[in-house]
Design a protein around this motif. Structure first.
Motif, PDB file in Angstrom:
ATOM      1  N   LEU A  64       0.854  -1.171   0.000  1.00  0.00           N
ATOM      2  CA  LEU A  64       0.000   0.000   0.000  1.00  0.00           C
ATOM      3  C   LEU A  64       0.898   1.232   0.000  1.00  0.00           C
ATOM      4  N   THR A  78      -4.395   8.142   0.828  1.00  0.00           N
ATOM      5  CA  THR A  78      -4.674   7.403   2.058  1.00  0.00           C
ATOM      6  C   THR A  78      -6.115   7.622   2.493  1.00  0.00           C
ATOM      7  N   TYR A 133      -8.295   5.725   0.139  1.00  0.00           N
ATOM      8  CA  TYR A 133      -8.193   4.288   0.426  1.00  0.00           C
ATOM      9  C   TYR A 133      -9.095   3.929   1.604  1.00  0.00           C
ATOM     10  N   CYS A 155     -10.214   3.870  -3.660  1.00  0.00           N
ATOM     11  CA  CYS A 155      -9.077   3.491  -4.491  1.00  0.00           C
ATOM     12  C   CYS A 155      -8.100   2.639  -3.703  1.00  0.00           C
ATOM     13  N   LEU A 156      -7.125   2.112  -4.411  1.00  0.00           N
ATOM     14  CA  LEU A 156      -6.020   1.363  -3.818  1.00  0.00           C
ATOM     15  C   LEU A 156      -4.779   1.677  -4.639  1.00  0.00           C
TER      16      LEU A 156
END
Length: 180
Positions: free
Chosen positions: A13, A58, A61, A66-67
């Protein structure tokens, strides 16, 4: 935070811990990536600019929008690629967009294919997405080959789709349909 590994890479991540290595990656590939990306001003490549984008990513996420991930060689910290699943849509659509890049020195070694294959499985299992869409410039043969090898299918052609390198450019529209 490492999310998964392949035979030769780790996929993590994107967090503030990666800011300096991501900056190095972006600077070393600035010329290589320019023909495939929007125009980038100098601020885009600063540590502050990168840290700000990571903070926004972040938050997105955490909101399941999203990623954003970085690819590193196995058990190393240097960034050699990025994989971004964005625009998560749930409900009846269950889809997202995919973007990716790899260091110019690592092209042609199958590292991106290897990393994308695992990442797609991860996103499918974790988020239950049914459709992943990935678009590329018509003359981006490397992306076309990589997407095709992963099972993406051309679905169309969009005229004047994105402003890339300062010019509105056409794109080939592709998708991967996942079971479920």
């Amino acid at each position: 935070m490492k999310l998964l590994s392949t035979e030769r890479t780790d996929i993590s991540l994107l967090t503030s811990d990666h800011a300096e290595n991501l900056q190095r990656y972006l600077l070393e590939n600035r010329t290589n990536f320019a023909p495939f990306e929007p125009l980038r001003n100098d601020e885009y490549f600063t540590l502050d600019g990168i840290s700000e984008r990571i903070a926004y990513a972040t938050a997105d996420y955490e909101a399941k929008k999203c990623l954003l991930m970085v690819v590193t060689p196995k058990d190393e910290q240097s960034v050699i690629g990025s994989i971004n699943f964005t625009n998560f849509m749930f409900g009846a659509f269950q889809a997202c967009h995919l973007g990716f890049s790899i260091d110019h020195a690592c092209q042609g070694q199958g590292l991106m294919h290897e990393s994308l294959k695992q990442s797609i499985t991860y996103v499918h299992e974790r988020y239950g997405l049914h459709r992943i869409m990935a678009n590329h410039l018509p003359d981006n043969f490397r992306s076309r080959k990589t997407l095709g090898s992963l099972g993406f299918v051309k679905e169309g052609y969009a005229k004047s789709y994105l402003k890339i390198n300062g010019i509105w450019q056409d794109h080939v529209l592709n998708s991967l349909i996942l079971p479920g």
